[in-house]
Enzyme design. Structure first.
Site, PDB file in Angstrom:
ATOM      1  CG  HIS A   1     -23.725  18.170   0.392  1.00 22.06           C
ATOM      2  ND1 HIS A   1     -23.693  17.454  -0.780  1.00 22.06           N
ATOM      3  CD2 HIS A   1     -23.614  19.483   0.057  1.00 22.06           C
ATOM      4  CE1 HIS A   1     -23.592  18.300  -1.795  1.00 22.06           C
ATOM      5  NE2 HIS A   1     -23.547  19.535  -1.314  1.00 22.06           N
TER       6      HIS A   1
ATOM      7  CG  ASP B   1      -2.347 -15.745   5.272  1.00 18.97           C
ATOM      8  OD1 ASP B   1      -3.459 -15.276   5.573  1.00 18.97           O
ATOM      9  OD2 ASP B   1      -1.527 -15.141   4.560  1.00 18.97           O
TER      10      ASP B   1
ATOM     11  CB  VAL C   1       0.863 -18.921 -18.086  1.00 20.79           C
ATOM     12  CG1 VAL C   1       2.339 -18.583 -18.164  1.00 20.79           C
ATOM     13  CG2 VAL C   1       0.047 -17.634 -18.031  1.00 20.79           C
TER      14      VAL C   1
ATOM     15  N   GLY D   1      -1.664 -16.610  -5.965  1.00 22.16           N
ATOM     16  CA  GLY D   1      -2.147 -17.029  -4.655  1.00 22.16           C
ATOM     17  C   GLY D   1      -0.999 -17.330  -3.706  1.00 22.16           C
TER      18      GLY D   1
ATOM     19  CD  GLU E   1      -7.319 -14.763 -13.269  1.00 24.20           C
ATOM     20  OE1 GLU E   1      -6.561 -14.214 -12.454  1.00 24.20           O
ATOM     21  OE2 GLU E   1      -7.779 -15.918 -13.093  1.00 24.20           O
TER      22      GLU E   1
ATOM     23  CE  LYS F   1      -2.668  -3.069  -0.006  1.00 25.45           C
ATOM     24  NZ  LYS F   1      -2.422  -4.468   0.003  1.00 25.45           N
TER      25      LYS F   1
HETATM   26  P1  NAD Z   1      -5.797 -14.912  -5.327  1.00 25.17           P
HETATM   27  O1  NAD Z   1      -6.068 -16.336  -5.077  1.00 25.17           O
HETATM   28  O2  NAD Z   1      -6.696 -13.885  -4.788  1.00 25.17           O
HETATM   29  O3  NAD Z   1      -5.679 -14.647  -6.901  1.00 25.17           O
HETATM   30  C1  NAD Z   1      -4.840 -15.427  -7.716  1.00 25.17           C
HETATM   31  C2  NAD Z   1      -5.312 -15.314  -9.135  1.00 25.17           C
HETATM   32  O4  NAD Z   1      -4.394 -16.024  -9.955  1.00 25.17           O
HETATM   33  C3  NAD Z   1      -6.678 -15.918  -9.376  1.00 25.17           C
HETATM   34  O5  NAD Z   1      -7.447 -15.004 -10.088  1.00 25.17           O
HETATM   35  C4  NAD Z   1      -6.373 -17.175 -10.163  1.00 25.17           C
HETATM   36  O6  NAD Z   1      -7.394 -17.522 -11.058  1.00 25.17           O
HETATM   37  C5  NAD Z   1      -5.117 -16.783 -10.910  1.00 25.17           C
HETATM   38  N1  NAD Z   1      -4.263 -17.887 -11.321  1.00 25.17           N
HETATM   39  C6  NAD Z   1      -3.901 -18.969 -10.579  1.00 25.17           C
HETATM   40  N2  NAD Z   1      -3.066 -19.747 -11.278  1.00 25.17           N
HETATM   41  C7  NAD Z   1      -2.881 -19.141 -12.483  1.00 25.17           C
HETATM   42  C8  NAD Z   1      -2.105 -19.451 -13.649  1.00 25.17           C
HETATM   43  N3  NAD Z   1      -1.340 -20.530 -13.683  1.00 25.17           N
HETATM   44  N4  NAD Z   1      -2.168 -18.612 -14.695  1.00 25.17           N
HETATM   45  C9  NAD Z   1      -2.918 -17.494 -14.658  1.00 25.17           C
HETATM   46  N5  NAD Z   1      -3.662 -17.149 -13.598  1.00 25.17           N
HETATM   47  C10 NAD Z   1      -3.644 -17.968 -12.510  1.00 25.17           C
HETATM   48  O7  NAD Z   1      -4.300 -14.685  -4.825  1.00 25.17           O
HETATM   49  P2  NAD Z   1      -3.411 -13.386  -4.699  1.00 25.17           P
HETATM   50  O8  NAD Z   1      -3.970 -12.232  -5.429  1.00 25.17           O
HETATM   51  O9  NAD Z   1      -2.034 -13.857  -5.040  1.00 25.17           O
HETATM   52  O10 NAD Z   1      -3.514 -13.084  -3.158  1.00 25.17           O
HETATM   53  C11 NAD Z   1      -3.091 -14.066  -2.204  1.00 25.17           C
HETATM   54  C12 NAD Z   1      -3.783 -13.858  -0.884  1.00 25.17           C
HETATM   55  O11 NAD Z   1      -3.456 -12.597  -0.332  1.00 25.17           O
HETATM   56  C13 NAD Z   1      -5.274 -13.936  -1.024  1.00 25.17           C
HETATM   57  O12 NAD Z   1      -5.767 -14.640   0.089  1.00 25.17           O
HETATM   58  C14 NAD Z   1      -5.695 -12.497  -0.964  1.00 25.17           C
HETATM   59  O13 NAD Z   1      -6.988 -12.323  -0.430  1.00 25.17           O
HETATM   60  C15 NAD Z   1      -4.651 -11.890  -0.046  1.00 25.17           C
HETATM   61  N6  NAD Z   1      -4.438 -10.490  -0.373  1.00 25.17           N
HETATM   62  C16 NAD Z   1      -5.429  -9.604  -0.215  1.00 25.17           C
HETATM   63  C17 NAD Z   1      -5.242  -8.296  -0.554  1.00 25.17           C
HETATM   64  C18 NAD Z   1      -6.322  -7.340  -0.378  1.00 25.17           C
HETATM   65  O14 NAD Z   1      -7.395  -7.731   0.023  1.00 25.17           O
HETATM   66  N7  NAD Z   1      -6.075  -6.063  -0.659  1.00 25.17           N
HETATM   67  C19 NAD Z   1      -4.060  -7.869  -1.090  1.00 25.17           C
HETATM   68  C20 NAD Z   1      -3.072  -8.779  -1.271  1.00 25.17           C
HETATM   69  C21 NAD Z   1      -3.280 -10.086  -0.906  1.00 25.17           C
END
Ligand code: NAD
Length: 489
Positions: free
Chosen positions: A467, A330, A252, A289, A218, A66
Site C-alpha cells: 500500500h 504465428d 466495409v 488480422g 469493426e 508499444k
Molecule cells: P484480430 O484478429 O485480433 O482482430 C481483427 C479484427 O478485425 C477482429 O475484431 C475482426 O472482427 C475484425 N475484422 C476482420 N475483417 C473485418 C472487415 N472486413 N471489416 C471490419 N472488421 C473486420 O487481429 P489484429 O488485431 O490485426 O491482430 C493480429 C494478431 O496480432 C492477433 O493474433 C493478435 O493477437 C496479435 N497482436 C496482439 C497484440 C497484443 O496482444 N497486444 C498486439 C498486436 C497484435
C-alpha cells in the site's frame, strides 16, 4: 525423441563443412527463442532469416507499436501537467523525431539479440528458407544464390504477415497496414481503422491521443473480441470520451480516393440492408488480422500438411505431420503472441534435447493490449467460462477508489475475477483474471500465476498487497470475492 543424429552438410556461410543438430527457418520470437535455447543447451543451431533477426515483433510489431504508444503516453502526461502545477507548452508532435527514437529502441534491441545469438554460437544464414524432402532447407540469398543445409531436426518459424481486404490495396500512403503505420513520418489528420482487434485498438488509441480524428470500423458487435465484456466496456467508454468513433457491426464495402489526391472516402453499411455511409479520411489502417507466412515454405513431398488458411498443421507438441519437423509461432493456429512463440520454442527444443516437456496451455496464456487504458487478462472471461460449462461466481472492482490510481490521475479501469462456484455457492478455483486500467499489463503477473497454479480464491485472498499500489485493486477484489472485502462489499 531419441539421441540427436549428427549430419555433415555444407552451409551457405562457409566453404568448409559444418554440422548442425537443428535448422530453424525464421528468426522472429519463435525462431530466435528456439535458437537461443538450443544454443545454450549445446545444440549446434543454424538459423535461416531473410531479413533481420527479431522478426515482426521487433521490427514491425510489438516493440515499435508499444514505443509509439509510449509517445502517446508522454503526450497525455504533458497535456495533463498543469493539473500538477507544472507549466508546459504543448506544441504538437514532431513525428520524425518520434520515429527516430523508435528506431533507436529497435536498433538497440536488434544489436542485443545479434550479440546473444553469437554468444549462443548460433549460425545465422541470410536468405529465404524453404523445406525440401529429407529435412533439407534450401536457402535463397538476396543475390539469388542458393545453398542447402540439413539436420535431423527442422523447426519452421516463418511467422505471419498482415491480412488485407479486397478493394483496399495497400499503397503505403492512404491505405496502410501495421507495417506502414509504424513507419509513418507524419501523422494524418484523420484515420479509419478497419478492424477493432488488439492491433486496431492500439493504433486507434495511439493516433487519437496524438490528435488524429479516429473512427474504428469493426465487423463484429463489439471491439476487442474475446475480452470480458466488463473490461471491453471500460475501453469503449474511454475511447468514446476521447472522441474515437466506434462503429460496430459494419460491413466495409470499398473506398474512393479523392480526386485531389488527399485522402479517400470509405464506404460502409452499419447493418445488412442499411443505407451505405461514406467517411472521408486521410488514411485507412487495415488491421483485420494476420495470416501465416507459409507461402513457398514447404516443397511438395515433405509430408508437412498446411491447412486451407495457410497454417502449418501441428499436434500439441508442435510436431508437424513429417517426422523431425516442428512448426511454431504465428505459422501455426495458436494465439498470435510473441510470448506464445517463446513457449512453443521451448517445448520443441526440449523434445529435440530428449526431454518430455508439457505442451503449452493456450487457455491460460497472458494477453495484454497496450491501449489507454490498458487491457490484460488470463484464463476465462465470464462468458467464456459459462460457455465452457462452468458455474461461476464473479467479482469486479473499479480503480476509481484506489489511492495510487488517484495519485497518478488514471482512475479508469476495473479488475474482474471469475471463479468456479462450489457446491455451497462459495468461490473455489480461480478461472480467469481480466483487467483494464493503469499499468495492468504489468500487474497481470500475480493473476497469471494464480490462474495457472489453479489456486483457489481463498488461497490467493491470504496474500498481502503493498500500500499504496495499483495492485491493491486485485487484492481487494479477491478479498471481496472471498467474502472479506474491506473497501468492496
Ligand atoms: P484480430 O484478429 O485480433 O482482430 C481483427 C479484427 O478485425 C477482429 O475484431 C475482426 O472482427 C475484425 N475484422 C476482420 N475483417 C473485418 C472487415 N472486413 N471489416 C471490419 N472488421 C473486420 O487481429 P489484429 O488485431 O490485426 O491482430 C493480429 C494478431 O496480432 C492477433 O493474433 C493478435 O493477437 C496479435 N497482436 C496482439 C497484440 C497484443 O496482444 N497486444 C498486439 C498486436 C497484435
Amino acid at each position: 525423441m531419441g539421441a540427436v543424429r549428427k549430419v555433415v552438410v555444407p552451409t551457405a556461410q562457409t566453404s568448409q563443412e559444418q554440422v548442425f543438430d537443428v535448422v530453424i527457418v525464421g528468426g522472429g520470437p519463435g525462431g530466435y527463442a528456439a535458437a537461443l535455447y538450443g544454443g545454450r543447451k549445446g545444440l549446434r543451431v543454424a538459423l535461416v532469416e531473410k531479413d533481420k533477426v527479431g522478426g515482426t515483433c521487433l521490427h514491425r510489431g510489438c516493440i515499435p507499436a508499444k514505443e509509439l504508444l509510449e509517445t502517446a503516453a508522454v503526450y497525455r502526461a504533458v497535456k495533463g501537467a498543469k493539473e500538477f502545477g507544472i507549466g508546459t507548452e504543448l506544441t504538437g508532435v514532431d513525428f520524425a523525431v518520434t520515429q527516430n527514437r523508435k528506431r533507436k529502441v529497435i536498433d538497440t534491441q536488434h544489436r542485443g539479440l545479434q550479440g546473444l545469438l553469437k554468444k549462443c554460437k548460433v549460425t545465422t544464414l541470410a536468405g529465404t528458407g524453404s523445406l525440401q524432402p529429407g529435412r533439407v532447407v534450401r536457402v535463397q540469398a538476396a543475390d539469388g544464390s542458393v545453398s542447402e543445409v540439413s539436420a535431423p531436426a527442422v523447426v519452421l518459424a516463418a511467422g505471419s504477415v498482415p491480412r488485407t481486404i479486397p478493394g483496399f490495396e495497400v499503397d503505403g500512403r492512404v491505405v496502410l497496414t501495421s507495417d506502414e503505420v509504424l513507419d509513418l513520418e507524419e501523422l494524418p489528420a484523420s484515420a479509419a481503422v478497419i478492424g477493432g482487434g488488439a492491433i486496431g485498438c492500439e493504433f486507434a488509441s495511439m493516433l487519437s491521443d496524438m490528435g488524429v480524428k479516429v473512427t474504428i470500423l469493426e465487423a463484429l458487435p463489439s471491439i476487442l473480441p474475446g475480452v470480458d465484456k466488463d473490461v471491453t466496456a471500460v475501453v469503449v467508454k474511454s475511447f468514446n470520451k476521447r472522441g474515437i468513433d466506434i462503429r460496430t457491426g459494419v460491413r466495409v464495402q470499398g473506398h474512393q480516393p479523392a480526386a485531389d489526391g488527399h485522402g479517400t472516402s470509405v464506404r460502409f453499411s452499419s447493418a445488412p440492408g442499411a443505407p451505405e455511409e461514406s467517411l472521408h479520411v486521410d488514411a485507412v489502417v487495415v488491421s483485420v488480422g494476420r495470416r501465416p507466412f507459409s507461402d513457398n515454405l514447404v516443397a511438395p513431398g515433405c509430408g508437412v500438411e498446411v491447412d486451407d488458411r495457410g497454417f502449418v498443421k501441428v499436434d500439441e507438441y508442435m510436431q508437424t505431420s513429417a517426422q523431425g519437423v516442428w512448426a511454431i509461432g504465428d505459422l501455426v493456429a495458436t494465439p498470435g503472441l510473441a510470448h506464445v512463440g517463446f513457449a512453443e520454442a521451448i517445448v520443441v527444443m526440449d523434445q529435440i534435447l530428449g526431454q518430455s516437456p508439457l505442451p503449452v496451455d493456450y487457455s491460460r496464456v497472458p494477453w495484454c493490449v497496450y491501449t489507454f487504458p490498458e487491457v490484460a487478462f488470463t484464463g476465462y472471461s465470464e462468458e467464456g467460462a459459462r460457455e465452457a460449462g462452468y458455474d461461476v461466481v464473479t467479482k469486479k472492482d473499479p480503480f476509481v477508489g484506489n489511492g495510487r490510481a488517484a495519485i497518478i490521475g488514471e482512475t479508469e479501469g476495473v479488475v474482474k475475477l471469475i471463479a468456479e462456484k462450489q457446491a455451497d455457492g462459495s468461490p473455489g478455483r480461480l478461472l480467469g483474471v481480466h483487467m483494464a486500467g493503469p499499468w495492468v499489463t504489468e500487474q497481470l503477473g500475480q493473476g497469471y500465476l494464480a490462474v495457472n497454479w489453479e489456486a483457489t480464491v481463498e488461497e490467493v485472498a491470504h496474500f498481502v498487497q503493498p500500500h499504496p499500489s495499483l495492485s491493491e485493486v486485485f487484492g481487494e477484489t479477491m478479498l471481496a470475492l472471498a467474502g472479506r472485502g474491506l473497501h468492496v462489499g
